[in-house]
Design an enzyme around this catalytic site. Structure first.
Site, short mmCIF file in Angstrom:
data_model
loop_
_atom_site.label_atom_id
_atom_site.label_comp_id
_atom_site.label_asym_id
_atom_site.label_seq_id
_atom_site.Cartn_x
_atom_site.Cartn_y
_atom_site.Cartn_z
N CYS A 242 0.83 -1.21 0.00
CA CYS A 242 0.00 0.00 0.00
C CYS A 242 0.87 1.26 0.00
O CYS A 242 1.46 1.59 -1.01
CB CYS A 242 -1.00 -0.04 1.14
SG CYS A 242 -2.38 1.12 0.93
N HIS B 182 -3.13 -5.05 1.60
CA HIS B 182 -2.52 -5.35 2.91
C HIS B 182 -2.58 -6.85 3.19
O HIS B 182 -3.49 -7.32 3.85
CB HIS B 182 -3.28 -4.61 4.02
CG HIS B 182 -3.11 -3.14 3.98
ND1 HIS B 182 -2.10 -2.49 4.64
CD2 HIS B 182 -3.82 -2.17 3.36
CE1 HIS B 182 -2.20 -1.20 4.43
NE2 HIS B 182 -3.23 -0.98 3.66
N GLU C 257 -0.83 -8.46 5.22
CA GLU C 257 -0.58 -8.68 6.66
C GLU C 257 -1.85 -8.64 7.50
O GLU C 257 -1.84 -9.06 8.65
CB GLU C 257 0.44 -7.65 7.17
CG GLU C 257 -0.10 -6.26 7.41
CD GLU C 257 -0.28 -5.39 6.17
OE1 GLU C 257 -0.62 -4.21 6.35
OE2 GLU C 257 -0.08 -5.88 5.03
#
Length: 184
Positions: free
Chosen positions: A75, A165, A167
């Site tokens: 991002c 994202h 994660e």
């Protein structure tokens, strides 16, 4: 291997968790000297203007521009890696791409999508929060994934960039890919 996560903002703990699930040591990088102790670096999401200012303040820009350290940007991290950003000059200029900020809309337009990412899997969950997209790629940049007609994942040499994202999900395969293919 030791993989650092730039710990100036963003989902640092979540990235470290993915690194550890991949079987490696995750390190929160808060000082520029720590860059010499790691084998690869993740630039997390957040707000790209703030990230750039903090990187300038703590001396990361110059060190990373001169380094050939493998880097994975998510991002805002993707924006920081880009050679060009629509309407402004790029920052680290490690990926020969042009990025358009917030191209999927505002915060309320955030979404999740199942992604087919070349070389990784056909069922990667992507979390898009005020996400950019890659508007243009130059020679030598490989497109790994798209959402509709918008490019959301690329690689070039030791650099991996994604608009989303990874994660923020339980799936660490994108981080594993970075370590296996860029860091080695």
């Amino acid at each position: 291997m030791k993989i650092g996560v730039l710990a100036l903002q963003g989902a640092v703990r979540e990235h470290i968790r993915h690194i550890e699930l991949s079987g490696h040591e995750g390190i929160a990088v808060k000082k520029v000297e720590q860059l010499d102790e790691i084998d690869g670096l993740i630039l997390p999401g957040g707000e790209s203007t703030t990230l750039r200012r903090l990187m300038d303040l703590y001396g990361f820009k110059e060190k990373l521009q001169q380094s050939d350290l493998p880097i994975f940007g998510t991002c805002a991290g993707l924006i920081v890696l880009a050679k060009d950003v629509e309407g402004e000059t790029g920052y680290l200029k490690k990926l020969d791409i042009t990025v358009e900020r917030n191209s999927f809309g505002r915060q309320v337009d955030s979404f999740e999508a199942e992604l087919d990412i070349k070389g990784i899997a056909e069922d990667i969950e992507g979390v898009f929060i005020r996400a950019p997209h890659i508007a243009n790629v130059e020679e030598g940049v490989e497109i790994l994934s798209t959402v509709g007609d918008k490019i959301v994942a690329v690689k070039q040499g030791k650099y991996l960039g994604v608009s989303f994202h990874p994660e923020l999900t339980d799936d660490y395969r994108v981080t594993q890919y970075f370590i296996d293919h860029m860091v080695k």
